[in-house]
Design a protein around this motif. Sequence first.
Motif, PDB file in Angstrom:
ATOM      1  N   GLU A  38       0.863  -1.170   0.000  1.00  0.00           N
ATOM      2  CA  GLU A  38       0.000   0.000   0.000  1.00  0.00           C
ATOM      3  C   GLU A  38       0.901   1.223   0.000  1.00  0.00           C
ATOM      4  O   GLU A  38       1.854   1.309   0.791  1.00  0.00           O
ATOM      5  CB  GLU A  38      -0.931   0.001   1.214  1.00  0.00           C
ATOM      6  N   ILE A  39       0.604   2.172  -0.890  1.00  0.00           N
ATOM      7  CA  ILE A  39       1.483   3.317  -1.095  1.00  0.00           C
ATOM      8  C   ILE A  39       1.091   4.476  -0.187  1.00  0.00           C
ATOM      9  O   ILE A  39      -0.081   4.856  -0.111  1.00  0.00           O
ATOM     10  CB  ILE A  39       1.453   3.757  -2.569  1.00  0.00           C
ATOM     11  N   ILE A  40       2.065   5.030   0.491  1.00  0.00           N
ATOM     12  CA  ILE A  40       1.917   6.265   1.258  1.00  0.00           C
ATOM     13  C   ILE A  40       2.619   7.356   0.463  1.00  0.00           C
ATOM     14  O   ILE A  40       3.826   7.275   0.225  1.00  0.00           O
ATOM     15  CB  ILE A  40       2.550   6.144   2.658  1.00  0.00           C
ATOM     16  N   SER A  41       1.874   8.356   0.032  1.00  0.00           N
ATOM     17  CA  SER A  41       2.475   9.416  -0.767  1.00  0.00           C
ATOM     18  C   SER A  41       3.452  10.224   0.074  1.00  0.00           C
ATOM     19  O   SER A  41       3.106  10.748   1.126  1.00  0.00           O
ATOM     20  CB  SER A  41       1.397  10.346  -1.332  1.00  0.00           C
ATOM     21  N   GLY A  42       4.686  10.339  -0.417  1.00  0.00           N
ATOM     22  CA  GLY A  42       5.701  11.157   0.243  1.00  0.00           C
ATOM     23  C   GLY A  42       5.914  12.460  -0.491  1.00  0.00           C
ATOM     24  O   GLY A  42       7.044  12.934  -0.618  1.00  0.00           O
TER      25      GLY A  42
END
Length: 322
Positions: A38-42
């Motif tokens: 699952e991608i966490i936007s940085g």
Amino acid sequence: MFVAEEPPARPRLLVLVGPTAVGKTKLSLSLAQHYEAEIISGDSMQVYRGMDIGTAKASSEELATVKHHLIDIHDPNEPFSVAEFQDRSVPLIRDIDGRGKLPFIVGGTGLYIESVCYNYQFSETGSDEAFRDEMQRIADLQGAEALHQRLREIDPESAQRLHPNDVRRVIRALEIFQLTGERMSEQLGRQKRTTPYRLCIVGLTMDRAILYKRIEERIDLMLEQGLVEEVSGLLERGVDTSALSMQGLGYKEMVAYLEGRLTLAEATNLLKKNTRHFAKRQLSWFRHMKDIEWVNVSEMADFSTQLHAVRGIIATKLNLDR
């Protein structure tokens, strides 16, 4: 007989960093699907609703293929800080890992990502509203460059990291020195570079000339997709031009065009120049980070070769199947 409990395993954390236009989005989607991540936007700008084209946000179709976090969580008039990014990301990482998925931070905002990877402790330095107002008046009357020059005089390292048009963060750096007598760069330098995660950071880079060409092509595409109209719509909805969100690349330049201070050609050329400088600062920041495994994508024949190389790094660092 007393039996000591085993300490809980540290959560895994995969991170993909690199300058704007280097190809993080496409690669991250393939990796996330392969590893059930699952991608966490940085990215400090993709948190804003209605700011899609100028932030190069993934399309709705791309977002639907993989679970994403910290995208479209704020209205453009609301501020977003590194402390909030940290506060939101840390429990997300624990939750994602606890559900058997792989937490995956993807982005180009170096301080935000580093603060989570190494659990930075931000001291409460307070605020001085009168000082902030005074600094804002200087920026309004003398220009953002005059304010940035003040920062260069007291904290050249922070001045190099912050763009002159990022008035809000420049003021904050000046305010920290005003309140504590200590430079922001000194505070960051004291942070311990230890991680609470089983960490794998992959950095994408490419030949500078190729990257700059990709940046110019991306900006041309943004204009074709309606960047001017997006910025105009934000202004019509009452977003303040002094808001942090409107200081982002693509937005401040198009505001200058819409207000008649620049022609469209001048605004476009300025945006391309500012974005090239931004990419250079991103690379400079990441090259000072430790633990990054670099992949030069311009030296690889095709996307599948890039993907194979990155999977090899992940297999080694996180003990996952290639």
